[in-house]
Design a protein around this motif. Structure first.
Motif, PDB file in Angstrom:
ATOM      1  N   UNK A 149      -6.197   4.373  14.133  1.00 29.73           N
ATOM      2  CA  UNK A 149      -5.612   5.588  13.574  1.00 29.73           C
ATOM      3  C   UNK A 149      -6.676   6.474  12.935  1.00 29.73           C
ATOM      4  N   UNK A 150      -6.390   7.762  12.910  1.00 25.09           N
ATOM      5  CA  UNK A 150      -7.236   8.726  12.209  1.00 25.09           C
ATOM      6  C   UNK A 150      -7.222   8.423  10.713  1.00 25.09           C
ATOM      7  N   UNK A 151      -8.341   8.606  10.052  1.00 25.56           N
ATOM      8  CA  UNK A 151      -8.384   8.368   8.603  1.00 25.56           C
ATOM      9  C   UNK A 151      -7.503   9.367   7.853  1.00 25.56           C
ATOM     10  N   UNK A 152      -7.233  10.533   8.468  1.00 22.67           N
ATOM     11  CA  UNK A 152      -6.429  11.555   7.796  1.00 22.67           C
ATOM     12  C   UNK A 152      -4.928  11.325   7.925  1.00 22.67           C
ATOM     13  N   UNK A 153      -4.500  10.385   8.768  1.00 22.18           N
ATOM     14  CA  UNK A 153      -3.071  10.204   8.979  1.00 22.18           C
ATOM     15  C   UNK A 153      -2.417   9.593   7.732  1.00 22.18           C
ATOM     16  N   UNK A 154      -1.196   9.992   7.445  1.00 20.61           N
ATOM     17  CA  UNK A 154      -0.455   9.387   6.335  1.00 20.61           C
ATOM     18  C   UNK A 154      -0.013   7.993   6.754  1.00 20.61           C
ATOM     19  N   UNK A 155      -0.335   7.011   5.928  1.00 20.89           N
ATOM     20  CA  UNK A 155       0.028   5.631   6.255  1.00 20.89           C
ATOM     21  C   UNK A 155       0.229   4.816   4.983  1.00 20.89           C
ATOM     22  N   UNK A 156       0.891   3.691   5.127  1.00 21.53           N
ATOM     23  CA  UNK A 156       1.147   2.792   4.007  1.00 21.53           C
ATOM     24  C   UNK A 156       1.707   1.488   4.551  1.00 21.53           C
ATOM     25  N   UNK A 178       0.371   9.259  -2.358  1.00 20.98           N
ATOM     26  CA  UNK A 178       0.602  10.691  -2.210  1.00 20.98           C
ATOM     27  C   UNK A 178       1.624  11.140  -3.250  1.00 20.98           C
ATOM     28  N   UNK A 179       1.249  12.137  -4.029  1.00 19.78           N
ATOM     29  CA  UNK A 179       2.070  12.568  -5.159  1.00 19.78           C
ATOM     30  C   UNK A 179       2.978  13.738  -4.811  1.00 19.78           C
ATOM     31  N   UNK A 180       3.130  14.026  -3.540  1.00 16.38           N
ATOM     32  CA  UNK A 180       3.972  15.128  -3.096  1.00 16.38           C
ATOM     33  C   UNK A 180       4.980  14.599  -2.089  1.00 16.38           C
ATOM     34  N   UNK A 181       6.186  15.097  -2.137  1.00 10.93           N
ATOM     35  CA  UNK A 181       7.216  14.639  -1.204  1.00 10.93           C
ATOM     36  C   UNK A 181       6.892  15.102   0.216  1.00 10.93           C
ATOM     37  N   UNK A 182       7.200  14.262   1.202  1.00  8.97           N
ATOM     38  CA  UNK A 182       6.989  14.607   2.609  1.00  8.97           C
ATOM     39  C   UNK A 182       8.022  13.854   3.441  1.00  8.97           C
ATOM     40  N   UNK A 183       8.155  14.236   4.699  1.00  8.56           N
ATOM     41  CA  UNK A 183       9.163  13.664   5.586  1.00  8.56           C
ATOM     42  C   UNK A 183       8.727  12.281   6.073  1.00  8.56           C
ATOM     43  N   UNK A 184       9.456  11.262   5.669  1.00 12.81           N
ATOM     44  CA  UNK A 184       9.136   9.890   6.070  1.00 12.81           C
ATOM     45  C   UNK A 184      10.034   9.392   7.203  1.00 12.81           C
ATOM     46  N   UNK A 220       0.861  -1.185   0.000  1.00 16.36           N
ATOM     47  CA  UNK A 220       0.000   0.000   0.000  1.00 16.36           C
ATOM     48  C   UNK A 220       0.891   1.226   0.000  1.00 16.36           C
ATOM     49  N   UNK A 221       0.796   2.034  -1.044  1.00 17.15           N
ATOM     50  CA  UNK A 221       1.579   3.262  -1.100  1.00 17.15           C
ATOM     51  C   UNK A 221       1.145   4.235  -0.014  1.00 17.15           C
ATOM     52  N   UNK A 222       2.001   5.179   0.317  1.00 17.61           N
ATOM     53  CA  UNK A 222       1.645   6.186   1.306  1.00 17.61           C
ATOM     54  C   UNK A 222       0.396   6.933   0.851  1.00 17.61           C
ATOM     55  N   UNK A 223      -0.599   7.023   1.739  1.00 21.58           N
ATOM     56  CA  UNK A 223      -1.851   7.683   1.385  1.00 21.58           C
ATOM     57  C   UNK A 223      -2.578   8.148   2.638  1.00 21.58           C
ATOM     58  N   UNK A 224      -3.640   8.901   2.431  1.00 21.24           N
ATOM     59  CA  UNK A 224      -4.541   9.337   3.491  1.00 21.24           C
ATOM     60  C   UNK A 224      -5.961   8.947   3.095  1.00 21.24           C
ATOM     61  N   UNK A 235      -1.945  16.068  -2.044  1.00 22.71           N
ATOM     62  CA  UNK A 235      -2.470  15.604  -3.343  1.00 22.71           C
ATOM     63  C   UNK A 235      -2.145  14.124  -3.574  1.00 22.71           C
ATOM     64  N   UNK A 236      -3.100  13.415  -4.127  1.00 21.70           N
ATOM     65  CA  UNK A 236      -2.946  11.995  -4.416  1.00 21.70           C
ATOM     66  C   UNK A 236      -3.089  11.746  -5.915  1.00 21.70           C
ATOM     67  N   UNK A 237      -2.487  10.668  -6.357  1.00 25.72           N
ATOM     68  CA  UNK A 237      -2.658  10.212  -7.735  1.00 25.72           C
ATOM     69  C   UNK A 237      -3.100   8.754  -7.729  1.00 25.72           C
ATOM     70  N   UNK A 238      -3.953   8.392  -8.677  1.00 27.73           N
ATOM     71  CA  UNK A 238      -4.398   7.014  -8.849  1.00 27.73           C
ATOM     72  C   UNK A 238      -3.542   6.344  -9.921  1.00 27.73           C
TER      73      UNK A 238
END
Length: 210
Positions: free
Chosen positions: A185-192, A163-169, A101-105, A146-149
């Motif tokens: 977890x919150x549905x808004x949290x970044x996860x993968x 997630x199509x934007x760079x962020x701190x992992x 699962x790619x990083x997503x929210x 922003x996300x991409x399919x």
């Protein structure tokens, strides 16, 4: 006062956006629900994809899980007593070294307000080797990226989104679980999650409550 969680656990969840692990099911209950799942898969091999969303509407035994009092007590401690079940969704990874699962929210696609809490309930051990969930603490407060399919068939996600934007992992936390435990977890949290490199199936049921 919370029903089953401590004040510290509740504060951690709202501050960091996740809480893990918490014991929910006994060994006997895990075996019971795994057997129901495997019986469904054997009887309806062409319909297994239907378990990936709102499976509680299809299978009485999944609806039974959604109504376990101890499980609901956890959610009540986090969102209050007026609980609605949004979905019960299986996320299964075979030991093929492919499914991820790619990083997503989830909040990017299910913008439910004021809060949608997702729990990954493990019906098998779920370690880093099995491809457990990883989260970015605090990212539920920083807005939707922003996300991409992609439609990638190896993605466990319906759209193969990421997630199509760079962020701190660098601060990612692995939510390792034993069978019968849940990570919330919150549905808004970044996860993968990474691929399953073990020799066992990873069986997780997403318990999504609002």
């Amino acid at each position: 006062m919370p029903n089953v969680l401590s004040n510290e656990q509740v504060e951690h969840f709202h501050r960091e956006g996740y809480l893990s692990p918490i014991s929910v099911l006994s060994t006997a209950e895990v075996e019971k629900y795994r057997s129901h799942l495997e019986a469904f898969e054997a009887k309806f091999p062409d319909d297994c994809r239907k378990l990936k969303s709102k499976s509680h509407l299809l299978c009485p035994w999944v609806d039974e899980i959604a109504r376990i009092p101890h499980l609901l007590d956890l959610y009540e401690d986090l969102i209050g007593p007026n609980i609605l079940c949004y979905s019960m969704a299986f996320r299964i990874k075979n030991p093929d070294g492919k499914t991820f699962a790619g990083w997503h929210q989830d909040g990017a696609y299910n913008p439910i307000k004021p809060i949608l809490v997702i729990g990954g309930l493990a019906l098998s051990d779920c370690t880093v080797e099995h491809g457990c969930l990883s989260v970015i603490p605090g990212s539920h407060k920083t807005g939707t990226l922003p996300h991409e399919d992609t439609g990638n068939p190896d993605s466990i996600l319906s759209r193969g989104q990421y997630i199509a934007k760079d962020f701190d992992k660098s601060k990612a936390v692995n939510m390792e679980l034993k069978a019968g435990e849940i990570g919330l977890f919150y549905s808004e949290i970044i996860h993968g999650s990474r691929v399953n490199t073990s020799d066992e199936r990873r069986v997780v049921l997403l318990v999504e409550m609002m």
